[in-house]
Design an enzyme around this catalytic site. Sequence first.
Site, PDB file in Angstrom:
ATOM      1  N   HIS A  21       0.825  -1.207   0.000  1.00 46.25           N
ATOM      2  CA  HIS A  21       0.000   0.000   0.000  1.00 46.25           C
ATOM      3  C   HIS A  21       0.859   1.257   0.000  1.00 46.25           C
ATOM      4  O   HIS A  21       1.178   1.807   1.057  1.00 46.25           O
ATOM      5  CB  HIS A  21      -0.938  -0.037   1.213  1.00 46.25           C
ATOM      6  CG  HIS A  21      -2.011   0.993   1.168  1.00 46.25           C
ATOM      7  ND1 HIS A  21      -3.178   0.866   1.892  1.00 46.25           N
ATOM      8  CD2 HIS A  21      -2.118   2.153   0.485  1.00 46.25           C
ATOM      9  CE1 HIS A  21      -3.946   1.917   1.661  1.00 46.25           C
ATOM     10  NE2 HIS A  21      -3.323   2.715   0.817  1.00 46.25           N
ATOM     11  N   HIS A  27       1.584   5.068  -2.374  1.00 50.62           N
ATOM     12  CA  HIS A  27       1.119   6.000  -3.418  1.00 50.62           C
ATOM     13  C   HIS A  27       2.349   6.717  -3.964  1.00 50.62           C
ATOM     14  O   HIS A  27       2.790   7.707  -3.399  1.00 50.62           O
ATOM     15  CB  HIS A  27       0.139   7.022  -2.830  1.00 50.62           C
ATOM     16  CG  HIS A  27      -1.105   6.413  -2.247  1.00 50.62           C
ATOM     17  ND1 HIS A  27      -2.262   6.223  -2.975  1.00 50.62           N
ATOM     18  CD2 HIS A  27      -1.382   5.951  -1.004  1.00 50.62           C
ATOM     19  CE1 HIS A  27      -3.192   5.674  -2.208  1.00 50.62           C
ATOM     20  NE2 HIS A  27      -2.684   5.497  -0.993  1.00 50.62           N
ATOM     21  N   PHE A  28       2.897   6.186  -5.066  1.00 51.80           N
ATOM     22  CA  PHE A  28       4.140   6.758  -5.591  1.00 51.80           C
ATOM     23  C   PHE A  28       3.916   7.896  -6.603  1.00 51.80           C
ATOM     24  O   PHE A  28       4.879   8.457  -7.110  1.00 51.80           O
ATOM     25  CB  PHE A  28       5.044   5.664  -6.165  1.00 51.80           C
ATOM     26  CG  PHE A  28       5.781   4.856  -5.125  1.00 51.80           C
ATOM     27  CD1 PHE A  28       5.868   5.288  -3.804  1.00 51.80           C
ATOM     28  CD2 PHE A  28       6.407   3.664  -5.455  1.00 51.80           C
ATOM     29  CE1 PHE A  28       6.553   4.549  -2.844  1.00 51.80           C
ATOM     30  CE2 PHE A  28       7.106   2.920  -4.501  1.00 51.80           C
ATOM     31  CZ  PHE A  28       7.177   3.360  -3.199  1.00 51.80           C
ATOM     32  N   ARG A  29       2.669   8.227  -6.916  1.00 55.00           N
ATOM     33  CA  ARG A  29       2.332   9.512  -7.585  1.00 55.00           C
ATOM     34  C   ARG A  29       2.713   9.652  -9.047  1.00 55.00           C
ATOM     35  O   ARG A  29       2.525  10.723  -9.604  1.00 55.00           O
ATOM     36  CB  ARG A  29       2.955  10.700  -6.833  1.00 55.00           C
ATOM     37  CG  ARG A  29       2.641  10.756  -5.369  1.00 55.00           C
ATOM     38  CD  ARG A  29       1.192  11.041  -5.120  1.00 55.00           C
ATOM     39  NE  ARG A  29       0.909  11.199  -3.706  1.00 55.00           N
ATOM     40  CZ  ARG A  29      -0.238  10.807  -3.141  1.00 55.00           C
ATOM     41  NH1 ARG A  29      -1.196  10.259  -3.863  1.00 55.00           N
ATOM     42  NH2 ARG A  29      -0.442  10.978  -1.854  1.00 55.00           N
ATOM     43  N   ASN A  47      -4.660   5.569  -7.634  1.00 52.73           N
ATOM     44  CA  ASN A  47      -5.211   6.938  -7.674  1.00 52.73           C
ATOM     45  C   ASN A  47      -4.166   7.961  -8.135  1.00 52.73           C
ATOM     46  O   ASN A  47      -4.006   9.029  -7.554  1.00 52.73           O
ATOM     47  CB  ASN A  47      -5.794   7.341  -6.308  1.00 52.73           C
ATOM     48  CG  ASN A  47      -4.774   7.351  -5.190  1.00 52.73           C
ATOM     49  OD1 ASN A  47      -3.789   6.629  -5.238  1.00 52.73           O
ATOM     50  ND2 ASN A  47      -4.998   8.165  -4.180  1.00 52.73           N
ATOM     51  N   HIS A  66     -10.541   0.595   0.371  1.00 51.02           N
ATOM     52  CA  HIS A  66     -10.528   1.766   1.243  1.00 51.02           C
ATOM     53  C   HIS A  66     -11.955   1.876   1.754  1.00 51.02           C
ATOM     54  O   HIS A  66     -12.861   2.236   1.008  1.00 51.02           O
ATOM     55  CB  HIS A  66     -10.115   3.016   0.459  1.00 51.02           C
ATOM     56  CG  HIS A  66     -10.146   4.256   1.292  1.00 51.02           C
ATOM     57  ND1 HIS A  66      -9.010   4.967   1.613  1.00 51.02           N
ATOM     58  CD2 HIS A  66     -11.162   4.899   1.909  1.00 51.02           C
ATOM     59  CE1 HIS A  66      -9.339   6.007   2.379  1.00 51.02           C
ATOM     60  NE2 HIS A  66     -10.640   5.987   2.570  1.00 51.02           N
ATOM     61  N   HIS A  91      -5.661  -0.165   5.761  1.00 52.00           N
ATOM     62  CA  HIS A  91      -5.557   0.817   6.848  1.00 52.00           C
ATOM     63  C   HIS A  91      -6.701   0.803   7.867  1.00 52.00           C
ATOM     64  O   HIS A  91      -7.401   1.784   8.055  1.00 52.00           O
ATOM     65  CB  HIS A  91      -5.356   2.236   6.305  1.00 52.00           C
ATOM     66  CG  HIS A  91      -6.227   2.631   5.149  1.00 52.00           C
ATOM     67  ND1 HIS A  91      -7.576   2.401   5.105  1.00 52.00           N
ATOM     68  CD2 HIS A  91      -5.923   3.283   3.993  1.00 52.00           C
ATOM     69  CE1 HIS A  91      -8.059   2.878   3.963  1.00 52.00           C
ATOM     70  NE2 HIS A  91      -7.084   3.405   3.276  1.00 52.00           N
ATOM     71  N   ASP A 106       0.818   2.816   3.652  1.00 51.53           N
ATOM     72  CA  ASP A 106      -0.090   3.810   3.045  1.00 51.53           C
ATOM     73  C   ASP A 106       0.697   5.100   2.787  1.00 51.53           C
ATOM     74  O   ASP A 106       0.197   6.204   3.009  1.00 51.53           O
ATOM     75  CB  ASP A 106      -1.323   4.073   3.910  1.00 51.53           C
ATOM     76  CG  ASP A 106      -2.409   4.835   3.133  1.00 51.53           C
ATOM     77  OD1 ASP A 106      -2.248   5.048   1.910  1.00 51.53           O
ATOM     78  OD2 ASP A 106      -3.406   5.226   3.769  1.00 51.53           O
ATOM     79  N   HIS A 150       2.808  14.131   0.157  1.00 57.13           N
ATOM     80  CA  HIS A 150       2.371  15.442  -0.355  1.00 57.13           C
ATOM     81  C   HIS A 150       3.431  16.436   0.093  1.00 57.13           C
ATOM     82  O   HIS A 150       4.105  16.208   1.100  1.00 57.13           O
ATOM     83  CB  HIS A 150       1.006  15.830   0.225  1.00 57.13           C
ATOM     84  CG  HIS A 150      -0.088  14.869  -0.130  1.00 57.13           C
ATOM     85  ND1 HIS A 150      -0.635  14.797  -1.385  1.00 57.13           N
ATOM     86  CD2 HIS A 150      -0.737  13.926   0.608  1.00 57.13           C
ATOM     87  CE1 HIS A 150      -1.578  13.853  -1.415  1.00 57.13           C
ATOM     88  NE2 HIS A 150      -1.652  13.308  -0.213  1.00 57.13           N
TER      89      HIS A 150
HETATM   90  O1  DOR Z   1      -5.001   9.960   3.249  1.00 57.98           O
HETATM   91  C1  DOR Z   1      -5.038   9.390   2.171  1.00 57.98           C
HETATM   92  N1  DOR Z   1      -4.180   9.720   1.191  1.00 57.98           N
HETATM   93  N2  DOR Z   1      -5.951   8.434   1.968  1.00 57.98           N
HETATM   94  C2  DOR Z   1      -6.156   7.908   0.739  1.00 57.98           C
HETATM   95  O2  DOR Z   1      -7.034   7.087   0.586  1.00 57.98           O
HETATM   96  C3  DOR Z   1      -5.364   8.372  -0.417  1.00 57.98           C
HETATM   97  C4  DOR Z   1      -4.087   8.912   0.032  1.00 57.98           C
HETATM   98  C5  DOR Z   1      -3.382   9.672  -1.051  1.00 57.98           C
HETATM   99  O3  DOR Z   1      -3.338   9.182  -2.190  1.00 57.98           O
HETATM  100  O4  DOR Z   1      -2.823  10.731  -0.777  1.00 57.98           O
HETATM  101 ZN    ZN Z   2      -7.111   4.326   1.379  1.00 55.59          ZN
HETATM  102 ZN    ZN Z   3      -3.799   4.658   0.490  1.00 49.90          ZN
END
Ligand code: DOR
Ligand code: ZN
Ligand code: ZN
Length: 429
Positions: free
Chosen positions: A63, A65-67, A97, A183, A235, A307, A311
């Site tokens: 889990h 999020h490498f963007r 996402n 999620h 999570h 997770d 940012h």
């Molecule tokens: O806090 C979160 N950030 N929850 C998510 O489900 C997505 C994640 C994100 O991609 O920043």
């Molecule tokens: Zn999530």
């Molecule tokens: Zn996530």
Amino acid sequence: MSDLFLHDVRLPSGERAALELRGGIIRSIHASGSGGPGLPAPADLPREDGRGLLVLPGAIDMHVHFRQPGGEHKETLLTGARAAVKGGTTTCGDMPNTSPHTTTLAALAQKAALAAEAPCHLLFNFGAAPENLLDVRQAAATPWVRALKIYMGPSTGHGGLAPEHTEAHFRQAGRMGLPVMVHAEHIESIAAAEGRFPHDARHHADLRSIEAELTAVHEALRMARDHGTKLHLCHVTSARVLDLVEASGIRERVFVEVCPHHLLLSTADIHGPVENRYKVNPPLRPEPERAALLAALAARIDGLASDHAPHTLAEKRLPYDEAPSGIPGVEYVLPFALAWWAEGRYDLARLIALTSGNVARFLGLNRGALEPGREADLVLVDPDARWTLGAGDDRVASKCGWTLYAGTPLRGRPLVTLVGGRVVYRHGG
Ligand code: DOR
Ligand code: ZN
Ligand code: ZN
């Protein structure tokens, strides 16, 4: 893939050993009883001196999020993977996402092409969308995809999937034997709370309540039961979710994931400057919930994941409603797991189960165990090292450049990481 003779390491059992790695696989383990660490390296193999360090399977973090694509100023597949191996993580499961969402084969192919550069294994959790059942079937046939991701509620970069589409994906995934990662936050409960609380970081947990999580988990368990689906709950923030899972009648095909931030931080920790650094979905919970979740770690939870949601601090400084949710931490999962082991919360067998073994078994990956025939994804750890997170010689490797945990004293440190038998990270080297 690489060949290596890993000389003089300590196994979790305490025995000294040498490991012969060939073609990226653990070929054999020579424990001290059988000639062990003193064994000469086979002439054709390069030799790595394990210096008596503890060897563990590399962590598997399904889990992150490498963007990339779309958010490269926060993280890329390469920078994220570098941060991962620095922390002893050798497999990452990247979430869909991104922009565009990973809900088409074209978007998947774009990520796969970028993954070749990464120092760790990357998997891509394919995204469920209203009209992409066929794409899911095709994606699941590629080596990149081991799970489907469904947002049951709105979160950063995602509005949440409507119930009828969610049900259709659970049904198809159940038939395919494809695990579904959810999620779980209930859309309507979040909408109903919207006007009832001030919009600020301290009320984030009221705006997205435990009840909203429980409602969505209850529904996910119902669908998994009805359709025979393997369910990975992302999570989990409350031990009350564990009660639901244990009463579900399908415990054996549910995977319960928890994240370090929900184990370490509560609403009581939220403070300025930049309170939105603590804004994450699902939210941090009140202190008693955090404590109960941490107490459950030794027995009732299946695995840890970061997770990792990088940012920039500039984005976190925006007003609450505009600031994105998410806490970075891909490089600190194994370090915290080691610290909890050093505290005596569990033994090494349990540490391996939580960081790699259980999720490898759930997804059918040939990893997460120190056995001949397994992929040679390994981490060498100094179990006695005392260090301070984010200080001294520890620099945040994630491109976002910050952590909520700076200054935390830790015990046990990953020093060398191997992926497919090749050294991909060396502390200080
Ligand atoms: O806090 C979160 N950030 N929850 C998510 O489900 C997505 C994640 C994100 O991609 O920043
Ligand atoms: Zn999530
Ligand atoms: Zn996530």
